[in-house]
Write an enzyme that holds these catalytic residues in place. Structure first.
Site, PDB file in Angstrom:
ATOM      1  N   CYS A 176       8.464   3.497  -1.138  1.00 41.66           N
ATOM      2  CA  CYS A 176       9.623   3.735  -0.268  1.00 41.66           C
ATOM      3  C   CYS A 176       9.152   4.099   1.140  1.00 41.66           C
ATOM      4  O   CYS A 176       9.753   3.676   2.131  1.00 41.66           O
ATOM      5  CB  CYS A 176      10.519   4.818  -0.851  1.00 41.66           C
ATOM      6  SG  CYS A 176      11.574   4.216  -2.200  1.00 41.66           S
TER       7      CYS A 176
ATOM      8  N   ASP B  49      -2.365  -5.428  -1.423  1.00 41.87           N
ATOM      9  CA  ASP B  49      -2.770  -4.268  -2.211  1.00 41.87           C
ATOM     10  C   ASP B  49      -3.949  -3.601  -1.506  1.00 41.87           C
ATOM     11  O   ASP B  49      -4.892  -4.260  -1.068  1.00 41.87           O
ATOM     12  CB  ASP B  49      -3.163  -4.695  -3.629  1.00 41.87           C
ATOM     13  CG  ASP B  49      -3.227  -3.509  -4.588  1.00 41.87           C
ATOM     14  OD1 ASP B  49      -2.409  -3.456  -5.520  1.00 41.87           O
ATOM     15  OD2 ASP B  49      -4.099  -2.639  -4.398  1.00 41.87           O
TER      16      ASP B  49
ATOM     17  N   HIS C  84      14.849   1.258  -4.691  1.00 37.44           N
ATOM     18  CA  HIS C  84      13.946   2.044  -5.538  1.00 37.44           C
ATOM     19  C   HIS C  84      14.389   1.955  -6.988  1.00 37.44           C
ATOM     20  O   HIS C  84      15.319   2.628  -7.406  1.00 37.44           O
ATOM     21  CB  HIS C  84      13.881   3.507  -5.094  1.00 37.44           C
ATOM     22  CG  HIS C  84      12.956   4.320  -5.954  1.00 37.44           C
ATOM     23  ND1 HIS C  84      11.619   4.491  -5.661  1.00 37.44           N
ATOM     24  CD2 HIS C  84      13.163   4.972  -7.121  1.00 37.44           C
ATOM     25  CE1 HIS C  84      11.048   5.225  -6.607  1.00 37.44           C
ATOM     26  NE2 HIS C  84      11.971   5.536  -7.511  1.00 37.44           N
TER      27      HIS C  84
ATOM     28  N   ASN D  65       3.177  -4.093 -14.425  1.00 33.49           N
ATOM     29  CA  ASN D  65       2.784  -3.011 -15.330  1.00 33.49           C
ATOM     30  C   ASN D  65       4.002  -2.127 -15.576  1.00 33.49           C
ATOM     31  O   ASN D  65       4.768  -1.845 -14.654  1.00 33.49           O
ATOM     32  CB  ASN D  65       1.654  -2.191 -14.701  1.00 33.49           C
ATOM     33  CG  ASN D  65       0.373  -2.997 -14.558  1.00 33.49           C
ATOM     34  OD1 ASN D  65       0.022  -3.775 -15.429  1.00 33.49           O
ATOM     35  ND2 ASN D  65      -0.324  -2.817 -13.446  1.00 33.49           N
TER      36      ASN D  65
ATOM     37  N   GLY E 284      -0.274   0.691 -17.620  1.00 31.32           N
ATOM     38  CA  GLY E 284      -1.094   0.598 -16.409  1.00 31.32           C
ATOM     39  C   GLY E 284      -0.336   0.840 -15.120  1.00 31.32           C
ATOM     40  O   GLY E 284      -0.870   0.644 -14.026  1.00 31.32           O
TER      41      GLY E 284
ATOM     42  N   HIS F  62       7.640   2.660  -8.671  1.00 27.45           N
ATOM     43  CA  HIS F  62       8.617   1.855  -7.927  1.00 27.45           C
ATOM     44  C   HIS F  62       8.260   0.420  -8.320  1.00 27.45           C
ATOM     45  O   HIS F  62       7.154  -0.041  -8.007  1.00 27.45           O
ATOM     46  CB  HIS F  62       8.465   2.115  -6.410  1.00 27.45           C
ATOM     47  CG  HIS F  62       9.405   1.359  -5.535  1.00 27.45           C
ATOM     48  ND1 HIS F  62      10.095   1.952  -4.489  1.00 27.45           N
ATOM     49  CD2 HIS F  62       9.763   0.059  -5.525  1.00 27.45           C
ATOM     50  CE1 HIS F  62      10.841   1.041  -3.878  1.00 27.45           C
ATOM     51  NE2 HIS F  62      10.647  -0.130  -4.488  1.00 27.45           N
TER      52      HIS F  62
ATOM     53  N   HIS G 149       7.223  -3.250  -9.038  1.00 24.98           N
ATOM     54  CA  HIS G 149       6.549  -4.218  -8.162  1.00 24.98           C
ATOM     55  C   HIS G 149       5.890  -5.294  -9.003  1.00 24.98           C
ATOM     56  O   HIS G 149       5.457  -5.054 -10.123  1.00 24.98           O
ATOM     57  CB  HIS G 149       5.517  -3.516  -7.263  1.00 24.98           C
ATOM     58  CG  HIS G 149       4.553  -2.656  -8.011  1.00 24.98           C
ATOM     59  ND1 HIS G 149       4.905  -1.396  -8.476  1.00 24.98           N
ATOM     60  CD2 HIS G 149       3.277  -2.858  -8.412  1.00 24.98           C
ATOM     61  CE1 HIS G 149       3.874  -0.874  -9.114  1.00 24.98           C
ATOM     62  NE2 HIS G 149       2.867  -1.737  -9.102  1.00 24.98           N
TER      63      HIS G 149
ATOM     64  N   HIS H 259       2.757  -7.864  -9.109  1.00 25.88           N
ATOM     65  CA  HIS H 259       1.437  -8.194  -8.552  1.00 25.88           C
ATOM     66  C   HIS H 259       1.306  -9.718  -8.491  1.00 25.88           C
ATOM     67  O   HIS H 259       1.651 -10.409  -9.449  1.00 25.88           O
ATOM     68  CB  HIS H 259       0.314  -7.694  -9.468  1.00 25.88           C
ATOM     69  CG  HIS H 259       0.208  -6.200  -9.579  1.00 25.88           C
ATOM     70  ND1 HIS H 259      -0.725  -5.466  -8.880  1.00 25.88           N
ATOM     71  CD2 HIS H 259       0.903  -5.304 -10.321  1.00 25.88           C
ATOM     72  CE1 HIS H 259      -0.609  -4.180  -9.197  1.00 25.88           C
ATOM     73  NE2 HIS H 259       0.370  -4.054 -10.072  1.00 25.88           N
TER      74      HIS H 259
END
Ligand code: 5GP
Ligand code: ZN
Length: 109
Positions: free
Chosen positions: A6, A29, A45, A84, A90, A95, A97, A99
């Site tokens: 956030c 990342d 969020h 994850n 993991g 929040h 996301h 990958h």
């Protein structure tokens, strides 16, 4: 709220922003696990997949669509998309996301 993503979305914390619209932000990342390692993050969020509600369907679809568009733009030949969920899955940042990992070698985060 003490959420690092956030804060990144609100530009209170710096990050390497690849793409942004009203709903989604894409950042590099900070600790990449592959030559290309991006995080596709909804601006809303939502703590994890376990917190998705029916009204979030379109937003969650947007994450994958955004990944596809960025992969196209970057001419990625192949890539992995990964979410994850929970500590045992993991997940470190609470929040949601997606990958996007590409290039070789790919070590899963
Ligand atoms: P998770 O394990 O929660 O699925 O993934 C969190 C990811 O966020 C990790 O790959 C980690 O390297 C990345 N990350 C953690 N803090 C930051 C940060 O402040 N900035 C950026 N750009 N990435 C972060
Ligand atoms: Zn957040």
């Amino acid at each position: 709220m003490d959420c690092i993503f956030c804060k990144i979305i609100d530009k209170e914390t710096p990050s390497d922003i690849i793409y942004e619209n009203d709903e989604v932000i894409v950042i590099k990342d900070v600790n990449p696990k592959a030559p290309v390692h991006l995080l596709i993050i909804p601006k809303k969020h939502i703590p994890s997949v376990n917190h998705i509600e029916a009204k979030d369907k379109a937003l969650i679809g947007d994450l994958i669509l955004t990944a596809k568009e960025i992969a196209e733009e970057k001419n990625l030949k192949g890539y992995k998309l990964l979410i994850n969920v929970g500590r045992e899955g993991g997940q470190i940042i609470d929040h949601i996301h997606l990958h996007l990992l590409s290039g070789r070698p790919i070590e899963l985060p």
